[in-house]
Design a protein around this motif. Structure first.
Motif, mmCIF file in Angstrom:
data_model
loop_
_atom_site.group_PDB
_atom_site.id
_atom_site.type_symbol
_atom_site.label_atom_id
_atom_site.label_comp_id
_atom_site.label_asym_id
_atom_site.label_seq_id
_atom_site.Cartn_x
_atom_site.Cartn_y
_atom_site.Cartn_z
ATOM 1 N N ILE A 203 0.901 -1.404 -0.310
ATOM 2 C CA ILE A 203 -0.236 0.231 0.168
ATOM 3 C C ILE A 203 0.654 1.079 -0.108
ATOM 4 C CG2 ILE A 203 -1.369 1.127 1.129
ATOM 5 C CD1 ILE A 203 -2.993 -1.235 2.388
ATOM 6 N N GLU A 204 0.784 1.863 -0.846
ATOM 7 C CA GLU A 204 1.510 2.792 -1.291
ATOM 8 C C GLU A 204 0.989 4.591 -0.308
ATOM 9 O OE1 GLU A 204 3.041 3.717 -5.189
ATOM 10 O OE2 GLU A 204 4.738 1.620 -4.432
ATOM 11 N N GLU A 205 1.260 4.694 0.388
ATOM 12 C CA GLU A 205 0.146 6.471 1.118
ATOM 13 C C GLU A 205 0.546 6.937 1.973
ATOM 14 O OE1 GLU A 205 -2.234 8.536 1.915
ATOM 15 O OE2 GLU A 205 -2.853 7.072 1.019
ATOM 16 N N GLU A 206 0.805 8.523 1.434
ATOM 17 C CA GLU A 206 1.685 8.784 2.202
ATOM 18 C C GLU A 206 1.211 9.680 3.251
ATOM 19 O OE1 GLU A 206 2.992 11.624 -1.009
ATOM 20 O OE2 GLU A 206 3.822 10.018 -2.374
ATOM 21 N N ILE A 207 0.094 10.475 3.283
ATOM 22 C CA ILE A 207 -0.855 10.242 4.275
ATOM 23 C C ILE A 207 -1.744 9.944 5.482
ATOM 24 C CG2 ILE A 207 -2.539 12.847 4.331
ATOM 25 C CD1 ILE A 207 0.108 13.617 2.904
ATOM 26 N N ASP A 208 -2.465 9.750 4.326
ATOM 27 C CA ASP A 208 -3.892 8.510 5.290
ATOM 28 C C ASP A 208 -3.215 7.328 6.028
ATOM 29 O OD1 ASP A 208 -6.597 7.360 6.419
ATOM 30 O OD2 ASP A 208 -6.789 8.100 4.890
ATOM 31 N N LEU A 209 -1.934 7.241 7.351
ATOM 32 C CA LEU A 209 -1.966 5.982 7.592
ATOM 33 C C LEU A 209 -3.109 5.342 8.853
ATOM 34 C CD1 LEU A 209 0.517 4.440 7.981
ATOM 35 C CD2 LEU A 209 1.476 5.580 10.026
ATOM 36 N N TRP B 224 6.647 10.091 6.457
ATOM 37 C CA TRP B 224 5.118 10.144 6.754
ATOM 38 C C TRP B 224 4.935 11.355 7.162
ATOM 39 C CZ3 TRP B 224 2.497 9.834 11.948
ATOM 40 C CH2 TRP B 224 0.689 10.076 11.248
ATOM 41 N N THR B 225 5.536 11.493 8.796
ATOM 42 C CA THR B 225 5.786 13.380 9.298
ATOM 43 C C THR B 225 5.818 13.774 8.362
ATOM 44 O OG1 THR B 225 6.350 12.065 11.135
ATOM 45 C CG2 THR B 225 6.243 14.306 11.094
ATOM 46 N N SER B 226 6.504 14.028 8.032
ATOM 47 C CA SER B 226 7.652 15.209 6.856
ATOM 48 C C SER B 226 6.317 15.137 5.408
ATOM 49 C CB SER B 226 8.783 14.542 6.212
ATOM 50 O OG SER B 226 8.690 14.200 5.700
ATOM 51 N N ASN B 227 5.748 14.224 5.199
ATOM 52 C CA ASN B 227 4.515 14.918 4.014
ATOM 53 C C ASN B 227 3.704 15.673 5.199
ATOM 54 O OD1 ASN B 227 5.492 12.513 2.433
ATOM 55 N ND2 ASN B 227 5.267 10.831 3.295
ATOM 56 N N ARG C 22 2.255 19.641 4.257
ATOM 57 C CA ARG C 22 0.865 19.822 3.641
ATOM 58 C C ARG C 22 0.310 20.741 4.713
ATOM 59 N NH1 ARG C 22 -2.075 15.347 0.771
ATOM 60 N NH2 ARG C 22 -0.688 14.789 -0.451
ATOM 61 N N ASP C 23 1.318 21.281 5.217
ATOM 62 C CA ASP C 23 1.693 23.111 5.706
ATOM 63 C C ASP C 23 0.278 22.328 6.844
ATOM 64 O OD1 ASP C 23 2.892 24.600 4.585
ATOM 65 O OD2 ASP C 23 1.644 24.836 3.376
ATOM 66 N N LEU C 24 -0.008 21.326 7.722
ATOM 67 C CA LEU C 24 -0.722 20.684 8.655
ATOM 68 C C LEU C 24 0.181 21.292 10.054
ATOM 69 C CD1 LEU C 24 -1.400 19.053 6.836
ATOM 70 C CD2 LEU C 24 -1.634 17.387 9.064
ATOM 71 N N SER C 25 -0.183 21.772 11.305
ATOM 72 C CA SER C 25 0.184 22.562 12.374
ATOM 73 C C SER C 25 0.113 21.262 13.171
ATOM 74 C CB SER C 25 -1.229 22.556 12.995
ATOM 75 O OG SER C 25 -1.794 22.238 14.140
ATOM 76 N N ASP C 26 1.663 21.545 14.668
ATOM 77 C CA ASP C 26 2.751 20.285 14.570
ATOM 78 C C ASP C 26 1.290 19.656 15.844
ATOM 79 O OD1 ASP C 26 4.375 21.562 14.313
ATOM 80 O OD2 ASP C 26 5.455 22.712 16.298
ATOM 81 N N ASP C 27 -0.050 20.572 16.273
ATOM 82 C CA ASP C 27 -0.904 19.667 17.303
ATOM 83 C C ASP C 27 -1.822 18.831 16.255
ATOM 84 O OD1 ASP C 27 -0.436 21.004 19.385
ATOM 85 O OD2 ASP C 27 -2.269 22.555 19.168
#
Length: 178
Positions: free
Chosen positions: A63-69, A89-92, A96-101
């Protein structure tokens, strides 16, 4: 049933051990699904992905999935799941500009999905906090966010191993020693 975290530096033996675990499960008649989080952004990464593909038998699912683990973990019907890796996954998520929280929340959800599986899961990640202090704000943020993610997964893992030079050291809750 069983969550194993393999953590270490680059070329420490994490992926090799995960693949060996997969081969043992496969030899015992247990299906293996490899969840790859790596984006292919350049020729070097394409070569690395191709090398990793070559290490896996064609009978293994990928399964190749960069975001939806969470979705990827829930998509593994049975057998061993290998997640390679939380580092990318974390760097992905950061790209995507997600906040740390938000990243910590997604990590907690993914930990819960992995822990809820009825069959074993092996998760690979890098320890990036032992090296040189990053020069940039982004580098320091990444080190910190990945450190939090790694702590979440280690706390939930039944087994956590630090890989160094192809050898493993078990990681235990520090309070068990105090």
């Amino acid at each position: 049933m069983s969550l194993t975290l393999l953590i270490g530096g680059a070329r420490s033996g994490k992926s090799s051990l995960a693949i060996d675990i997969g081969h043992r499960h496969h030899a015992a008649g247990i299906s293996v699904t490899y969840i790859a989080t790596a984006p292919v952004l350049d020729d070097d990464m394409a070569d690395r992905v191709e090398r990793h593909r070559g290490e896996r038998p064609p009978e293994w699912s990928t399964i190749e999935e960069e975001i939806d683990l969470v979705g990827a973990l829930r998509g593994v019907d049975s057998g061993l799941a290998i997640v390679d890796c939380l580092t990318l996954w974390t760097s992905n998520l950061m790209w995507r500009d997600l906040s740390d929280d938000e990243i910590r929340s997604r990590s907690a959800d993914a930990v819960a999905a992995a822990a809820a599986r009825a069959e074993p899961t092996v998760v690979i990640t890098n320890e990036v906090g032992l090296g040189i202090h990053p020069e940039t704000d982004l580098g320091r943020r990444y080190r910190d966010v990945l450190g939090w993610v790694n702590q979440q997964w280690a706390a939930a893992a039944d087994t956590a191993l630090l890989l160094v030079a192809g050898r493993a050291l078990p990681l235990t809750d520090p309070w068990s020693h105090l």
